[in-house]
Design a protein around this motif. Structure first.
Motif, PDB file in Angstrom:
ATOM      1  N   ARG A 281      35.419  95.504  37.195  1.00  0.00           N
ATOM      2  CA  ARG A 281      35.073  96.334  36.035  1.00  0.00           C
ATOM      3  C   ARG A 281      35.745  95.825  34.766  1.00  0.00           C
ATOM      4  O   ARG A 281      36.491  94.845  34.768  1.00  0.00           O
ATOM      5  CB  ARG A 281      35.480  97.784  36.317  1.00  0.00           C
ATOM      6  CG  ARG A 281      34.855  98.362  37.565  1.00  0.00           C
ATOM      7  CD  ARG A 281      33.329  98.381  37.502  1.00  0.00           C
ATOM      8  NE  ARG A 281      32.824  99.384  36.599  1.00  0.00           N
ATOM      9  CZ  ARG A 281      32.610 100.654  36.933  1.00  0.00           C
ATOM     10  NH1 ARG A 281      32.811 101.062  38.192  1.00  0.00           N
ATOM     11  NH2 ARG A 281      32.148 101.520  36.066  1.00  0.00           N
ATOM     12  N   SER A 282      35.501  96.520  33.664  1.00  0.00           N
ATOM     13  CA  SER A 282      36.001  96.088  32.366  1.00  0.00           C
ATOM     14  C   SER A 282      37.506  96.360  32.241  1.00  0.00           C
ATOM     15  O   SER A 282      38.119  97.021  33.087  1.00  0.00           O
ATOM     16  CB  SER A 282      35.265  96.836  31.251  1.00  0.00           C
ATOM     17  OG  SER A 282      35.619  98.211  31.268  1.00  0.00           O
ATOM     18  N   LEU A 283      38.061  95.872  31.152  1.00  0.00           N
ATOM     19  CA  LEU A 283      39.499  96.009  30.914  1.00  0.00           C
ATOM     20  C   LEU A 283      39.929  97.478  30.922  1.00  0.00           C
ATOM     21  O   LEU A 283      40.896  97.846  31.579  1.00  0.00           O
ATOM     22  CB  LEU A 283      39.831  95.343  29.569  1.00  0.00           C
ATOM     23  CG  LEU A 283      41.295  95.187  29.148  1.00  0.00           C
ATOM     24  CD1 LEU A 283      41.421  94.002  28.192  1.00  0.00           C
ATOM     25  CD2 LEU A 283      41.826  96.442  28.451  1.00  0.00           C
ATOM     26  N   ARG A 284      39.210  98.312  30.210  1.00  0.00           N
ATOM     27  CA  ARG A 284      39.629  99.715  30.095  1.00  0.00           C
ATOM     28  C   ARG A 284      39.374 100.514  31.371  1.00  0.00           C
ATOM     29  O   ARG A 284      39.966 101.581  31.561  1.00  0.00           O
ATOM     30  CB  ARG A 284      38.929 100.382  28.904  1.00  0.00           C
ATOM     31  CG  ARG A 284      39.352  99.766  27.573  1.00  0.00           C
ATOM     32  CD  ARG A 284      38.905 100.582  26.382  1.00  0.00           C
ATOM     33  NE  ARG A 284      39.394 100.009  25.145  1.00  0.00           N
ATOM     34  CZ  ARG A 284      40.603 100.202  24.628  1.00  0.00           C
ATOM     35  NH1 ARG A 284      41.455 100.990  25.266  1.00  0.00           N
ATOM     36  NH2 ARG A 284      40.972  99.634  23.505  1.00  0.00           N
ATOM     37  N   GLU A 285      38.542  99.992  32.236  1.00  0.00           N
ATOM     38  CA  GLU A 285      38.263 100.692  33.497  1.00  0.00           C
ATOM     39  C   GLU A 285      39.176 100.241  34.630  1.00  0.00           C
ATOM     40  O   GLU A 285      39.152 100.832  35.714  1.00  0.00           O
ATOM     41  CB  GLU A 285      36.812 100.436  33.909  1.00  0.00           C
ATOM     42  CG  GLU A 285      35.778 101.008  32.956  1.00  0.00           C
ATOM     43  CD  GLU A 285      34.378 100.596  33.348  1.00  0.00           C
ATOM     44  OE1 GLU A 285      33.600 101.471  33.773  1.00  0.00           O
ATOM     45  OE2 GLU A 285      34.061  99.396  33.238  1.00  0.00           O
ATOM     46  N   THR A 286      39.969  99.216  34.408  1.00  0.00           N
ATOM     47  CA  THR A 286      40.783  98.618  35.465  1.00  0.00           C
ATOM     48  C   THR A 286      42.198  99.179  35.436  1.00  0.00           C
ATOM     49  O   THR A 286      42.809  99.294  34.378  1.00  0.00           O
ATOM     50  CB  THR A 286      40.836  97.084  35.303  1.00  0.00           C
ATOM     51  OG1 THR A 286      39.500  96.571  35.259  1.00  0.00           O
ATOM     52  CG2 THR A 286      41.590  96.438  36.451  1.00  0.00           C
ATOM     53  N   ARG A 287      42.707  99.512  36.614  1.00  0.00           N
ATOM     54  CA  ARG A 287      44.084 100.002  36.768  1.00  0.00           C
ATOM     55  C   ARG A 287      44.884  98.933  37.499  1.00  0.00           C
ATOM     56  O   ARG A 287      44.430  98.370  38.504  1.00  0.00           O
ATOM     57  CB  ARG A 287      44.122 101.309  37.554  1.00  0.00           C
ATOM     58  CG  ARG A 287      43.134 102.353  37.083  1.00  0.00           C
ATOM     59  CD  ARG A 287      43.476 102.894  35.710  1.00  0.00           C
ATOM     60  NE  ARG A 287      44.525 103.910  35.772  1.00  0.00           N
ATOM     61  CZ  ARG A 287      45.029 104.507  34.689  1.00  0.00           C
ATOM     62  NH1 ARG A 287      44.603 104.161  33.488  1.00  0.00           N
ATOM     63  NH2 ARG A 287      45.961 105.419  34.827  1.00  0.00           N
ATOM     64  N   VAL A 288      46.059  98.655  37.004  1.00  0.00           N
ATOM     65  CA  VAL A 288      46.845  97.530  37.513  1.00  0.00           C
ATOM     66  C   VAL A 288      48.239  97.991  37.928  1.00  0.00           C
ATOM     67  O   VAL A 288      48.844  98.856  37.293  1.00  0.00           O
ATOM     68  CB  VAL A 288      46.973  96.429  36.434  1.00  0.00           C
ATOM     69  CG1 VAL A 288      47.770  95.237  36.962  1.00  0.00           C
ATOM     70  CG2 VAL A 288      45.614  95.976  35.962  1.00  0.00           C
TER      71      VAL A 288
END
Length: 342
Positions: A281-288
């Motif tokens: 998914r996109s940057l804002r949808e990704t949890r790290v």
């Protein structure tokens, strides 16, 4: 004819000087990122470089770049106009990406045997406590107020640019090391920026490039918010008071940083340094989150290249090695071919 790096710089520049569309060429290719092959002709070069960015956008949820935006003319599409232009003005900041644009333009002129006497350089420096990394960071009023005096490129400057471009596109970094070791006052902004290439190599101590180590540190502090991690990484070295800090000159965008982050989380690694979900998914949808292995690498207990191997590129050097195999490492400010220390 005016040449600048990036849409933001070109838009502000046109506003500042009230220029027509045909007077500006824009380079959208961030030359400091990705593999740089030997230039043999425009079309294979353009295809490889723009294909690199298109693929990165597709993989990481970014909108593909508008290579044919009618408001701005692309350097790769209009490059052959340079041969017949009366004058060519290259506008650059101090960042590695801008300095590489300068060397690339000079290299093209020599490659096609065009008249280099038509080239003038507007080199922005540091003024009013502003380190001008690129014109895209200035508004139109600042572009005018901080406008430097242009200078022409003499034989020494031309030769230095060619030497620099050849050094960074070689398959081994020995020419780059030799260039950086030379005592020279020629184009000091270019030489200072080129030192950043050393820090794109894995550290012999933990196997991390400088940028990857910054991403990991900010993940440890700001997880799981990926946008915040990338934001802090982008701003990490922007300290105009620290005149000895070369890392501020290595400006890269959020797409490149996000790709580096996801590479450290990829499930093909023996030992991922991060977890990223959902992965596609996109940057804002990704949890790290940082893994225990990632923490141990930051703490100097493991070398990520020794454990995982490496598949990367720095300029023309392709760093490909399996776990425990030899590759090019950075040891301080020198590059050595060997094994990691851990």
């Amino acid at each position: 004819m005016h040449i600048l790096n990036g849409d933001s710089a070109a838009n502000s520049f046109r506003q500042a000087f009230h220029l027509q569309r045909g007077e500006v060429l824009i380079c959208r290719d961030i030359l400091s990122c990705g593999f740089l092959d030997t230039f043999v002709d425009l079309e294979p070069w353009r295809s490889q470089r723009l294909g690199h960015w298109d693929e990165m956008c597709k993989q990481h949820g970014f909108q593909p770049p508008e290579w044919q935006d009618p408001a701005l003319r692309d350097l790769y599409q209009c490059m052959y106009e340079l041969e017949h232009a009366e004058t060519i003005n290259i506008w650059v900041g101090r960042a590695l990406s801008d300095q590489l644009l300068l060397t690339f333009i000079v290299y093209l002129f020599k490659f096609y045997n065009w008249d280099t006497s038509k080239l003038s350089v507007y080199q922005y420096h540091q003024a009013e406590k502003i380190t001008v990394l690129g014109l895209g960071l200035l508004n139109p009023e600042e572009i005018i107020r901080l406008k430097p005096q242009p200078f022409s490129l003499g034989a020494k400057e031309i030769d230095f640019c060619i030497e620099a471009w050849n050094a960074i596109t070689q398959p081994i970094p020995e020419q780059l090391m030799a260039l950086l070791a030379k005592e020279s006052t020629c184009l000091p902004n270019l030489k200072r920026a080129l030192r950043n290439y050393l820090y794109r190599y894995p550290s012999i101590d933990n196997g991390l490039s400088y940028i990857d180590s910054v991403i990991l540190r900010h993940t440890q502090s700001h997880a799981p918010n990926t946008a915040r991690i990338i934001g802090y990484t982008l701003a990490h070295d922007m300290n105009p008071q620290n005149t000895e800090n070369i890392h501020e000159l290595d400006t890269v965008g959020d797409l490149y940083l996000f790709s580096r982050l996801k590479k450290m989380a990829h499930n093909s690694l023996n030992n991922p340094l991060l977890t990223a979900a959902p992965m596609g998914r996109s940057l804002r949808e990704t949890r790290v989150e940082i893994t225990e292995f990632g923490k141990s690498v930051l703490n100097g207990k493991h070398n990520v290249v020794t454990c995982n191997g490496i598949n990367d590129a720095v300029g023309g050097v392709q760093l490909i090695a399996g776990p425990g195999e030899k590759t090019w490492y950075r040891d301080g400010e020198r590059l050595i071919f060997g094994e990691g220390r851990i």
